[in-house]
Design an enzyme around this catalytic site. Structure first.
Site, PDB file in Angstrom:
ATOM      1  N   LYS A 151       0.824  -1.217   0.000  1.00  0.00           N
ATOM      2  CA  LYS A 151       0.000   0.000   0.000  1.00  0.00           C
ATOM      3  C   LYS A 151       0.856   1.265   0.000  1.00  0.00           C
ATOM      4  O   LYS A 151       0.503   2.262  -0.610  1.00  0.00           O
ATOM      5  CB  LYS A 151      -0.972   0.007   1.187  1.00  0.00           C
ATOM      6  N   LYS A 203      -3.507 -11.315  -7.273  1.00  0.00           N
ATOM      7  CA  LYS A 203      -4.775 -11.492  -6.548  1.00  0.00           C
ATOM      8  C   LYS A 203      -5.894 -10.659  -7.177  1.00  0.00           C
ATOM      9  O   LYS A 203      -5.641  -9.539  -7.624  1.00  0.00           O
ATOM     10  CB  LYS A 203      -4.533 -11.044  -5.103  1.00  0.00           C
ATOM     11  N   LYS A 225     -10.097  -5.315  -5.330  1.00  0.00           N
ATOM     12  CA  LYS A 225     -11.014  -4.186  -5.535  1.00  0.00           C
ATOM     13  C   LYS A 225     -10.320  -3.021  -6.203  1.00  0.00           C
ATOM     14  O   LYS A 225     -10.939  -2.218  -6.875  1.00  0.00           O
ATOM     15  CB  LYS A 225     -11.500  -3.648  -4.171  1.00  0.00           C
TER      16      LYS A 225
HETATM   17  P1  TYM Z   1     -10.365  -6.753   2.799  1.00  0.00           P
HETATM   18  O1  TYM Z   1     -11.465  -5.770   2.985  1.00  0.00           O
HETATM   19  O2  TYM Z   1      -9.267  -6.441   1.861  1.00  0.00           O
HETATM   20  O3  TYM Z   1     -10.972  -8.129   2.345  1.00  0.00           O
HETATM   21  C1  TYM Z   1     -12.072  -8.728   3.020  1.00  0.00           C
HETATM   22  C2  TYM Z   1     -11.901 -10.237   3.022  1.00  0.00           C
HETATM   23  O4  TYM Z   1     -11.843 -10.723   1.678  1.00  0.00           O
HETATM   24  C3  TYM Z   1     -10.691 -11.550   1.524  1.00  0.00           C
HETATM   25  N1  TYM Z   1     -10.196 -11.403   0.140  1.00  0.00           N
HETATM   26  C4  TYM Z   1      -9.974 -12.435  -0.696  1.00  0.00           C
HETATM   27  N2  TYM Z   1     -10.126 -13.762  -0.542  1.00  0.00           N
HETATM   28  C5  TYM Z   1      -9.833 -14.553  -1.607  1.00  0.00           C
HETATM   29  N3  TYM Z   1      -9.407 -14.080  -2.801  1.00  0.00           N
HETATM   30  C6  TYM Z   1      -9.229 -12.758  -3.003  1.00  0.00           C
HETATM   31  N4  TYM Z   1      -8.819 -12.311  -4.177  1.00  0.00           N
HETATM   32  C7  TYM Z   1      -9.523 -11.864  -1.911  1.00  0.00           C
HETATM   33  N5  TYM Z   1      -9.482 -10.508  -1.772  1.00  0.00           N
HETATM   34  C8  TYM Z   1      -9.888 -10.254  -0.507  1.00  0.00           C
HETATM   35  C9  TYM Z   1      -9.694 -11.025   2.552  1.00  0.00           C
HETATM   36  O5  TYM Z   1      -8.732 -12.003   2.885  1.00  0.00           O
HETATM   37  C10 TYM Z   1     -10.609 -10.691   3.711  1.00  0.00           C
HETATM   38  O6  TYM Z   1     -10.874 -11.837   4.486  1.00  0.00           O
HETATM   39  N6  TYM Z   1      -7.613  -6.060   6.890  1.00  0.00           N
HETATM   40  C11 TYM Z   1      -8.818  -6.672   6.390  1.00  0.00           C
HETATM   41  C12 TYM Z   1     -10.084  -6.206   7.065  1.00  0.00           C
HETATM   42  C13 TYM Z   1     -10.075  -6.372   8.548  1.00  0.00           C
HETATM   43  C14 TYM Z   1     -10.224  -7.583   9.265  1.00  0.00           C
HETATM   44  C15 TYM Z   1     -10.173  -7.212  10.633  1.00  0.00           C
HETATM   45  C16 TYM Z   1     -10.396  -8.895   8.868  1.00  0.00           C
HETATM   46  C17 TYM Z   1      -9.928  -5.371   9.450  1.00  0.00           C
HETATM   47  N7  TYM Z   1     -10.010  -5.879  10.725  1.00  0.00           N
HETATM   48  C18 TYM Z   1     -10.275  -8.176  11.647  1.00  0.00           C
HETATM   49  C19 TYM Z   1     -10.502  -9.872   9.883  1.00  0.00           C
HETATM   50  C20 TYM Z   1     -10.438  -9.500  11.229  1.00  0.00           C
HETATM   51  C21 TYM Z   1      -8.937  -6.335   4.902  1.00  0.00           C
HETATM   52  O7  TYM Z   1      -8.435  -5.352   4.440  1.00  0.00           O
HETATM   53  O8  TYM Z   1      -9.769  -7.161   4.206  1.00  0.00           O
END
Ligand code: TYM
Length: 334
Positions: free
Chosen positions: A115, A197, A200
């Site tokens: 990032k 990957k 978004k």
């Molecule tokens: P975020 O918002 O980027 O993604 C949300 C969830 O989606 C999963 N994910 C994927 N899984 C499979 N293939 C992909 N291409 C893919 N892209 C995203 C992510 O692994 C995630 O589970 N830091 C976290 C948000 C967060 C969080 C937390 C998660 C904040 N606090 C506490 C768990 C517990 C994030 O940015 O996810």
């Protein structure tokens, strides 16, 4: 352990358009295991502002995301679905945990490095301490398990390290959480570059299937997916494009790669890609229909938002008060 059940916490950022990766890697698993746990599913809007956001847009996306959690099948009577920013304990615990986290540990976080490279003009302290806020999210609810996609595994590891460090000083304050990675869909790759990957923030809209894409768009994107010239539907590292499509197909229809290879034995990529598109439509279309229904019911959603924020605050305060006492903050006078 809350109310006799183990506890589950997870969250998603209200940033960008949610992709099929978010659904298959996280949301779908959340729904699959929700009944076994006391669950907390947060829309982590505080994490979102580590990169610049348009305020009106962030508010809108946060509500969309919260509605999507429900549309995916999480009953908000049974699952605590809430906005992170409505529960002040997240920020309060994050501050305390910041004082138990080392710069060196944070420096090693690959998401920070990625990032920071992408937003070189805004490498703020929030971006750096993002994993600490994430640790606070999880530890605040004494979560036993955290279902996420593979990309979040490193953040779970640092959460465990912070929790163990704190416990080694103050006794058993935090539950040490386990990461839960689903059997399939844990890393959905870009349709245009299967070594990257699905994300978004990808600038090429053909790389990702968005949860709100209409059926024609979904089928078209699958047909255009970059594959190879082997012309065999085989689950192999040498065919990353096909492997990714098999992962998507299996994850949507709860099948195994071996079953899929047999099903498409002797068939061409064209037929397979169409079948993948149809499999995706079969899971996303019902989600989109439920989403459309839910958005008509403003009062219902407002009620969910209010009640669940209170519920989350109640549970999180129990941990927060304990932690504050442990570190030596003065008792509150009642
Ligand atoms: P975020 O918002 O980027 O993604 C949300 C969830 O989606 C999963 N994910 C994927 N899984 C499979 N293939 C992909 N291409 C893919 N892209 C995203 C992510 O692994 C995630 O589970 N830091 C976290 C948000 C967060 C969080 C937390 C998660 C904040 N606090 C506490 C768990 C517990 C994030 O940015 O996810």
């Amino acid at each position: 352990m809350l109310d006799g059940k183990k506890t589950l916490f997870s969250g998603m950022q209200a940033t960008g358009n949610l992709t099929l990766g978010n659904y298959l890697g996280a949301l779908k698993n959340w729904v699959g295991i929700a009944d076994e746990y006391q669950t907390f599913y947060s829309v982590v809007d505080m994490h979102s502002i580590t990169v610049r956001q348009d305020p009106a847009e962030l508010r809108k996306r946060a509500r969309t995301l919260l509605t999507l959690y429900i549309a995916a099948g999480l009953d908000p009577e049974k699952n605590c679905i809430y906005y992170q920013s409505h529960v002040s304990g997240h920020a309060e615990l994050a501050w305390i945990l910041n004082c138990f986290t080392y710069m060196g540990e944070l420096n090693r976080m690959t998401q920070f490095k990625d990032k920071a490279a992408k937003h070189a003009d805004n490498i703020n302290a929030g971006l750096f301490t993002y994993p600490v806020l994430m640790a606070a999210d999880i530890l605040l609810y004494q979560a036993d398990v955290v279902p996420v996609g593979i990309d979040q595994k490193q953040h779970l590891e640092i959460t465990r390290d912070i929790a163990m460090r704190f416990n080694s000083v103050y006794g058993d304050v935090f539950t040490i959480p386990e990461v839960y990675i689903g059997k399939s869909g844990a890393k959905i790759m870009s349709l245009q570059d299967p070594l990257k990957k699905m994300s978004k923030s990808d600038e090429n809209p053909n790389s990702s299937i968005y949860l709100m894409d209409d059926p024609d768009t979904i089928i078209r994107k699958c047909k255009r997916a970059v594959t190879d010239s082997e012309a065999v539907v085989r689950y192999s590292e040498e065919q990353p494009g096909i492997k990714n499509l098999i992962d998507i197909y299996c994850s949507c229809l709860d099948k195994t790669p071996a079953e899929t290879e047999r099903e498409f034995d002797g068939k061409g990529y064209g037929e397979f890609k169409t079948a993948v598109g149809e499999a995706v439509v079969s899971v996303l279309k019902p989600l989109q229909d439920r989403f459309a229904d839910l958005t008509k019911n403003k009062d219902y959603l407002d009620g969910v938002i209010k009640t669940n924020a209170e519920k989350a605050a109640y549970f999180s305060n129990k941990t927060l008060r304990k932690v504050q006492k442990k570190v030596g903050f003065p008792e509150r006078i009642r």
